[in-house]
Design an enzyme around this catalytic site. Structure first.
Site, mmCIF file in Angstrom:
data_model
loop_
_atom_site.group_PDB
_atom_site.id
_atom_site.type_symbol
_atom_site.label_atom_id
_atom_site.label_comp_id
_atom_site.label_asym_id
_atom_site.label_seq_id
_atom_site.Cartn_x
_atom_site.Cartn_y
_atom_site.Cartn_z
ATOM 1 N N ARG A 1 -14.061 -5.492 31.910
ATOM 2 C CA ARG A 1 -12.678 -5.167 31.557
ATOM 3 C C ARG A 1 -11.790 -4.931 32.779
ATOM 4 O O ARG A 1 -10.588 -5.154 32.722
ATOM 5 C CB ARG A 1 -12.664 -3.921 30.658
ATOM 6 C CG ARG A 1 -11.301 -3.610 30.071
ATOM 7 C CD ARG A 1 -10.846 -4.743 29.162
ATOM 8 N NE ARG A 1 -9.489 -4.581 28.694
ATOM 9 C CZ ARG A 1 -8.406 -4.960 29.371
ATOM 10 N NH1 ARG A 1 -8.522 -5.511 30.562
ATOM 11 N NH2 ARG A 1 -7.200 -4.793 28.865
ATOM 12 N N HIS B 1 -20.361 -11.914 15.503
ATOM 13 C CA HIS B 1 -18.956 -12.327 15.495
ATOM 14 C C HIS B 1 -18.730 -13.454 14.490
ATOM 15 O O HIS B 1 -17.618 -13.633 13.992
ATOM 16 C CB HIS B 1 -18.520 -12.813 16.883
ATOM 17 C CG HIS B 1 -18.488 -11.734 17.913
ATOM 18 N ND1 HIS B 1 -19.596 -11.366 18.644
ATOM 19 C CD2 HIS B 1 -17.470 -10.932 18.333
ATOM 20 C CE1 HIS B 1 -19.266 -10.387 19.473
ATOM 21 N NE2 HIS B 1 -17.987 -10.111 19.310
ATOM 22 N N ASP C 1 -20.062 -0.948 15.571
ATOM 23 C CA ASP C 1 -19.511 -2.078 16.301
ATOM 24 C C ASP C 1 -18.165 -2.423 15.650
ATOM 25 O O ASP C 1 -17.749 -1.810 14.656
ATOM 26 C CB ASP C 1 -20.494 -3.254 16.241
ATOM 27 C CG ASP C 1 -20.331 -4.236 17.393
ATOM 28 O OD1 ASP C 1 -19.279 -4.204 18.064
ATOM 29 O OD2 ASP C 1 -21.244 -5.047 17.606
ATOM 30 N N ARG D 1 -26.884 -10.079 28.846
ATOM 31 C CA ARG D 1 -26.398 -8.714 28.617
ATOM 32 C C ARG D 1 -27.568 -7.740 28.463
ATOM 33 O O ARG D 1 -27.366 -6.524 28.560
ATOM 34 C CB ARG D 1 -25.517 -8.675 27.367
ATOM 35 C CG ARG D 1 -24.276 -9.554 27.460
ATOM 36 C CD ARG D 1 -23.620 -9.734 26.104
ATOM 37 N NE ARG D 1 -23.089 -8.479 25.597
ATOM 38 C CZ ARG D 1 -22.729 -8.300 24.328
ATOM 39 N NH1 ARG D 1 -22.888 -9.282 23.428
ATOM 40 N NH2 ARG D 1 -22.248 -7.138 23.940
ATOM 41 N N ASP E 1 -14.861 -1.973 26.985
ATOM 42 C CA ASP E 1 -16.149 -2.679 27.024
ATOM 43 C C ASP E 1 -16.372 -3.123 28.467
ATOM 44 O O ASP E 1 -15.785 -4.111 28.903
ATOM 45 C CB ASP E 1 -16.080 -3.911 26.117
ATOM 46 C CG ASP E 1 -17.153 -3.931 25.054
ATOM 47 O OD1 ASP E 1 -18.075 -3.123 25.130
ATOM 48 O OD2 ASP E 1 -17.047 -4.767 24.142
ATOM 49 N N LYS F 1 -26.100 0.515 22.810
ATOM 50 C CA LYS F 1 -25.855 -0.446 21.735
ATOM 51 C C LYS F 1 -26.859 -1.611 21.840
ATOM 52 O O LYS F 1 -27.421 -1.841 22.916
ATOM 53 C CB LYS F 1 -24.415 -0.973 21.806
ATOM 54 C CG LYS F 1 -24.056 -1.752 23.086
ATOM 55 C CD LYS F 1 -22.588 -2.130 23.099
ATOM 56 C CE LYS F 1 -22.254 -3.015 24.284
ATOM 57 N NZ LYS F 1 -20.811 -3.312 24.387
ATOM 58 N N HIS F 2 -27.190 -2.320 20.742
ATOM 59 C CA HIS F 2 -26.660 -2.232 19.389
ATOM 60 C C HIS F 2 -27.826 -1.849 18.472
ATOM 61 O O HIS F 2 -28.673 -2.700 18.179
ATOM 62 C CB HIS F 2 -26.101 -3.562 18.929
ATOM 63 C CG HIS F 2 -25.128 -4.197 19.884
ATOM 64 N ND1 HIS F 2 -25.502 -4.920 21.010
ATOM 65 C CD2 HIS F 2 -23.763 -4.191 19.883
ATOM 66 C CE1 HIS F 2 -24.427 -5.356 21.643
ATOM 67 N NE2 HIS F 2 -23.361 -4.924 21.005
#
Length: 396
Positions: A149, A253, A323, A210, A141, A240-241
């Site tokens: 990352r 989440h 996801d 984002r 990611d 995404k998404h």
């Protein structure tokens, strides 16, 4: 460790040579040529420095054999075919466990999450790819901003919102190209980016910065520019998404997120996909999003109607993936990991992702039972494996 032998290896090599006409070869007008070969052409590159991209291949490209995807898939045992449909989370500090997932469970894709960097250094991820029977997808990611990352290894990059506010699309392509080269040099061949969600929410909210913009056209332009940069570096981007998290009711989440009704998504959140998918984007991730008028109270990632929307209405022919099915309460509140993976693939997913290390055997056992009982149709497995092998090798 088992290697493809004889005709199977020859088919893999022939497909890989022809893969440049596949996902990396589909570009907008007047693209720059890719700076690295498809990873399937060179499944075991030597580890370059963190600042260098792999050398381009000099192999003459030839068309892949007819029906090569079906031939390749038929040569794999059922459990190995099912392994191609999962992306298993790895402990980035545990090289031995990662090797077992690839060589014993024979998964088709792995996700390197967490904060440790052991697998991302010293050529370890490239060495892991070399142990796979079928070319291995290695994913991270790496969006920039809050979701990075390799920033501890190669420095940070700005968030999507900052990129769109301060740079031209051409400059964003250059940023993504550079990041893609850094990823590729560390053995990463797939980046779960760019975010295609449309949002003007506060920067620190679940999507927030984002997102490139609250304007769908701007999102399409800048997400496309970011995708171009990754692809030119030989890294597979993931949009995404789907079908749009930017105006959702919360954070998946923490629980199931409800979006505006489908008609409202079509007018706004889905517009970037209508722009980007015809360019030949290779992978789309479906979010854990309940869409009134579409999903009937279940996450889009597990909804046959959401996959039909992507395939039929938006004419997407690439790999559809989920996801995270293992660490997001929108799914885990109602499904075990084996059941979530089986439900997703049955619904239309080609790759089911879980990000944290979890036993792979029970997932594959559950998938095998589902095939043998008819819960997971053989035709769905063939379709999903074909999509995955085409992405990896360019077979037809």
């Amino acid at each position: 460790m088992r290697r493809p032998q004889g005709r199977t290896r020859a088919l893999l090599l022939a497909c890989a040579i022809g893969a440049a006409a596949g996902w990396l070869g589909v570009r907008p007008a007047e693209p720059a040529p890719p700076s690295a070969p498809l990873f399937a052409v060179d499944p075991a590159p030597s580890a370059p420095s963190s600042t260098a991209s792999p050398e381009p291949t000099t192999t003459t490209r030839k068309p892949p054999p007819a029906n090569a995807c079906g031939t390749l898939a038929a040569k794999l045992p059922l459990r190995d075919r099912l392994g191609q449909l999962v992306m298993a989370g790895l402990d980035p500090a545990d090289e031995a466990a990662a090797t077992r997932v690839v060589t014993v469970d024979k998964v088709g894709a792995v996700f390197v999450g967490g904060t440790a960097t052991h697998l991302l250094t010293g050529g370890r991820l490239a060495a892991l790819r070399a142990k796979a029977t079928v070319p291995l997808l290695t994913a991270v990611d790496e969006e920039g901003g809050r979701v990075q990352r390799i920033d501890a290894l190669d420095g940070p990059t700005p968030s999507a919102r900052q990129l769109a506010a301060t740079m031209s699309p051409e400059q964003v392509t250059a940023v993504a190209h550079r990041r893609g080269e850094q990823l590729r040099s560390r053995g990463v061949v797939m980046d779960l980016a760019p975010v295609v969600d449309v949002s003007d929410a506060a920067a620190n909210t679940v999507i927030g910065d984002r997102s490139f913009s609250a304007d769908p056209a701007t999102v399409g332009t800048y997400a496309g520019a970011y995708s171009d940069g990754l692809r030119r570096a030989g890294v597979i981007p993931v949009l995404k998404h789907f079908p749009g998290h930017g105006r959702g009711s919360g954070d998946s989440h923490l629980g199931l997120v409800r979006t505006p009704p489908l008609a409202a998504l079509r007018a706004d959140d889905l517009r970037p996909y209508a722009t980007l998918i015809p360019r030949g984007e290779p992978v789309v991730m479906l979010g854990h999003l309940d869409v009134p008028g579409l999903t009937g109270g279940v996450p889009a990632s597990l909804s046959p109607a959401a996959y039909r929307l992507l395939r039929e209405n938006y004419r997407f022919a690439g790999v559809a993936m989920t996801d995270d099915l293992g660490a997001m309460r929108a799914v885990t509140d109602s499904y075990s990991l084996p059941d979530a993976v089986t439900t997703a693939i049955t619904a239309g997913a080609d790759i089911a992702l879980w990000s944290a290390p979890a036993p792979t055997g029970p997932v594959l056992d559950r998938l095998e039972r589902a095939v043998r009982t008819g819960e997971l149709p053989q035709s769905r497995v063939r379709d999903a494996v074909t999509h995955v092998l085409r992405l990896k090798t360019g077979c037809v």
